[in-house]
Design a protein around this motif. Structure first.
Motif, PDB file in Angstrom:
ATOM      1  N   LEU A  79       0.831  -1.203   0.000  1.00 38.92           N
ATOM      2  CA  LEU A  79       0.000   0.000   0.000  1.00 38.92           C
ATOM      3  C   LEU A  79       0.869   1.257   0.000  1.00 38.92           C
ATOM      4  O   LEU A  79       0.602   2.205  -0.739  1.00 38.92           O
ATOM      5  N   ARG A  80       1.919   1.234   0.816  1.00 37.39           N
ATOM      6  CA  ARG A  80       2.803   2.402   0.879  1.00 37.39           C
ATOM      7  C   ARG A  80       3.418   2.679  -0.503  1.00 37.39           C
ATOM      8  O   ARG A  80       3.488   3.822  -0.955  1.00 37.39           O
ATOM      9  N   ARG A  81       3.838   1.608  -1.193  1.00 37.42           N
ATOM     10  CA  ARG A  81       4.416   1.775  -2.534  1.00 37.42           C
ATOM     11  C   ARG A  81       3.378   2.321  -3.510  1.00 37.42           C
ATOM     12  O   ARG A  81       3.656   3.235  -4.303  1.00 37.42           O
ATOM     13  N   GLU A  82       2.148   1.770  -3.454  1.00 40.46           N
ATOM     14  CA  GLU A  82       1.099   2.239  -4.365  1.00 40.46           C
ATOM     15  C   GLU A  82       0.778   3.713  -4.129  1.00 40.46           C
ATOM     16  O   GLU A  82       0.540   4.464  -5.069  1.00 40.46           O
ATOM     17  N   LEU A  83       0.739   4.127  -2.860  1.00 39.45           N
ATOM     18  CA  LEU A  83       0.464   5.535  -2.561  1.00 39.45           C
ATOM     19  C   LEU A  83       1.561   6.424  -3.151  1.00 39.45           C
ATOM     20  O   LEU A  83       1.289   7.458  -3.763  1.00 39.45           O
ATOM     21  N   ARG A  84       2.799   5.975  -2.978  1.00 40.08           N
ATOM     22  CA  ARG A  84       3.926   6.758  -3.510  1.00 40.08           C
ATOM     23  C   ARG A  84       3.801   6.871  -5.027  1.00 40.08           C
ATOM     24  O   ARG A  84       3.971   7.950  -5.605  1.00 40.08           O
ATOM     25  N   GLU A  85       3.458   5.773  -5.688  1.00 39.79           N
ATOM     26  CA  GLU A  85       3.371   5.763  -7.154  1.00 39.79           C
ATOM     27  C   GLU A  85       2.161   6.552  -7.651  1.00 39.79           C
ATOM     28  O   GLU A  85       2.250   7.309  -8.607  1.00 39.79           O
ATOM     29  N   GLU A  86       0.999   6.333  -7.010  1.00 37.45           N
ATOM     30  CA  GLU A  86      -0.255   6.877  -7.552  1.00 37.45           C
ATOM     31  C   GLU A  86      -0.464   8.343  -7.205  1.00 37.45           C
ATOM     32  O   GLU A  86      -0.949   9.117  -8.022  1.00 37.45           O
ATOM     33  N   ILE A  87      -0.150   8.707  -5.955  1.00 34.57           N
ATOM     34  CA  ILE A  87      -0.473  10.079  -5.533  1.00 34.57           C
ATOM     35  C   ILE A  87       0.748  10.849  -5.032  1.00 34.57           C
ATOM     36  O   ILE A  87       0.640  12.016  -4.675  1.00 34.57           O
ATOM     37  N   GLY A  88       1.920  10.201  -5.012  1.00 32.50           N
ATOM     38  CA  GLY A  88       3.134  10.914  -4.602  1.00 32.50           C
ATOM     39  C   GLY A  88       3.100  11.374  -3.159  1.00 32.50           C
ATOM     40  O   GLY A  88       3.748  12.365  -2.798  1.00 32.50           O
ATOM     41  N   LEU A 139      -0.006  13.302  -8.887  1.00 32.90           N
ATOM     42  CA  LEU A 139      -0.759  12.167  -9.442  1.00 32.90           C
ATOM     43  C   LEU A 139       0.010  11.493 -10.573  1.00 32.90           C
ATOM     44  O   LEU A 139       0.676  12.156 -11.368  1.00 32.90           O
ATOM     45  N   GLU A 140      -0.134  10.162 -10.624  1.00 33.57           N
ATOM     46  CA  GLU A 140       0.506   9.370 -11.672  1.00 33.57           C
ATOM     47  C   GLU A 140      -0.317   9.524 -12.955  1.00 33.57           C
ATOM     48  O   GLU A 140      -1.383   8.910 -13.095  1.00 33.57           O
ATOM     49  N   ALA A 141       0.187  10.329 -13.893  1.00 32.93           N
ATOM     50  CA  ALA A 141      -0.613  10.736 -15.050  1.00 32.93           C
ATOM     51  C   ALA A 141      -1.106   9.565 -15.895  1.00 32.93           C
ATOM     52  O   ALA A 141      -2.220   9.602 -16.428  1.00 32.93           O
ATOM     53  N   ALA A 142      -0.306   8.506 -16.019  1.00 31.94           N
ATOM     54  CA  ALA A 142      -0.686   7.390 -16.886  1.00 31.94           C
ATOM     55  C   ALA A 142      -1.860   6.590 -16.330  1.00 31.94           C
ATOM     56  O   ALA A 142      -2.553   5.905 -17.069  1.00 31.94           O
ATOM     57  N   GLU A 143      -2.083   6.670 -15.024  1.00 32.01           N
ATOM     58  CA  GLU A 143      -3.081   5.813 -14.377  1.00 32.01           C
ATOM     59  C   GLU A 143      -4.283   6.588 -13.860  1.00 32.01           C
ATOM     60  O   GLU A 143      -5.370   6.032 -13.724  1.00 32.01           O
ATOM     61  N   ILE A 144      -4.063   7.856 -13.519  1.00 30.91           N
ATOM     62  CA  ILE A 144      -5.073   8.598 -12.769  1.00 30.91           C
ATOM     63  C   ILE A 144      -5.431   9.893 -13.484  1.00 30.91           C
ATOM     64  O   ILE A 144      -4.561  10.687 -13.836  1.00 30.91           O
ATOM     65  N   ALA A 145      -6.742  10.082 -13.706  1.00 31.46           N
ATOM     66  CA  ALA A 145      -7.207  11.240 -14.465  1.00 31.46           C
ATOM     67  C   ALA A 145      -7.548  12.425 -13.557  1.00 31.46           C
ATOM     68  O   ALA A 145      -7.729  13.535 -14.049  1.00 31.46           O
ATOM     69  N   GLY A 146      -7.644  12.201 -12.255  1.00 33.38           N
ATOM     70  CA  GLY A 146      -7.971  13.306 -11.362  1.00 33.38           C
ATOM     71  C   GLY A 146      -8.219  12.804  -9.958  1.00 33.38           C
ATOM     72  O   GLY A 146      -8.188  11.597  -9.700  1.00 33.38           O
TER      73      GLY A 146
END
Ligand code: ZN
Length: 176
Positions: A79-88, A139-146
C-alpha cells in the motif's frame, strides 16, 4: 487463458474450480491463485480521497488509492508503494511505519484485464490525514485522471469502479 498446455502442447488442458489449470497428458499444473490487493480510505477535512481512473478497466470511474500487492511485499508495504506511485504522498513515518494504516475491511473483487479475469482479496485500510489537500499530491498521469474529495455520506456508490470498493465504503460509513 490457455488453449494448449504450455508445457507439452496438449489440447486437453483443463481449468478446474476457477483457479487450477492442469494437463492430463504431462501433469503440468498451474494455479491461477487469488491475488492480494489493497485500498485506502484517506480522510481529510474536505472528505475522503477518491481517484478518477485513467485507464481500463472502469476508466473514468472512482476508486480508492491502492493496488495489487507485489511478490515479496506485505500488504502495508504494498500500500505504501502504491500511494507513492499513484499520488506521490505517503503518511509520515513515525516509530512504527505501519501504524498510520488501520485495516478495517476485506472483500473479494474481480478484476478483468486484457481478457483475463483476476480474482483478488482486497484489504481496506484507513488513514487520517486531516490537513492533506490536492496541492500535496503528485498524481501518476498514466493511471489517474484526477482526484476528488467527497464527504463519505455523499459518495455515490454507482460512481465507484468496483464492487469491493462499494462494500468498503459502506463498511467505512458504519465506522463513522
Ligand atoms: Zn501437458
Amino acid at each position: 487463458m490457455f488453449n494448449y498446455c504450455p508445457s507439452c502442447g496438449s489440447k486437453k488442458i483443463a481449468f478446474d474450480n476457477s483457479h487450477k489449470w492442469s494437463c492430463p497428458d504431462c501433469g503440468f499444473v498451474y494455479y491461477h491463485n487469488t491475488a492480494a490487493a489493497t485500498g485506502c480510505v484517506i480522510s481529510t477535512r474536505a472528505g475522503i480521497m477518491l481517484l478518477v481512473r485513467g485507464r481500463e478497466p472502469a476508466m473514468g470511474k472512482l476508486d480508492l488509492p491502492g493496488g495489487f500487492v507485489d511478490p515479496g511485499e506485505g500488504a502495508f508495504e504494498g500500500l505504501r508503494r502504491e500511494l507513492r506511485e499513484e499520488i506521490g504522498w505517503v503518511p509520515p513515518v513515525g516509530g512504527d511505519p505501519d501504524a498510520a494504516f488501520k485495516l478495517f475491511a476485506s472483500f473479494p473483487n474481480i478484476y478483468p484485464y486484457r481478457n483475463i479475469v483476476y480474482n483478488t482479496c482486497d484489504l481496506f485500510f484507513t488513514i487520517d490525514a486531516p490537513d492533506l489537500t490536492e496541492a500535496d499530491l503528485k498524481l501518476e498521469a498514466a493511471e489517474i485522471a484526477g482526484v476528488k474529495f467527497i464527504k463519505p455520506a455523499d459518495v455515490n456508490l454507482d460512481d465507484l469502479a468496483f464492487e469491493s470498493t462499494r462494500r468498503a465504503i459502506k463498511a467505512f460509513l458504519l465506522l463513522q
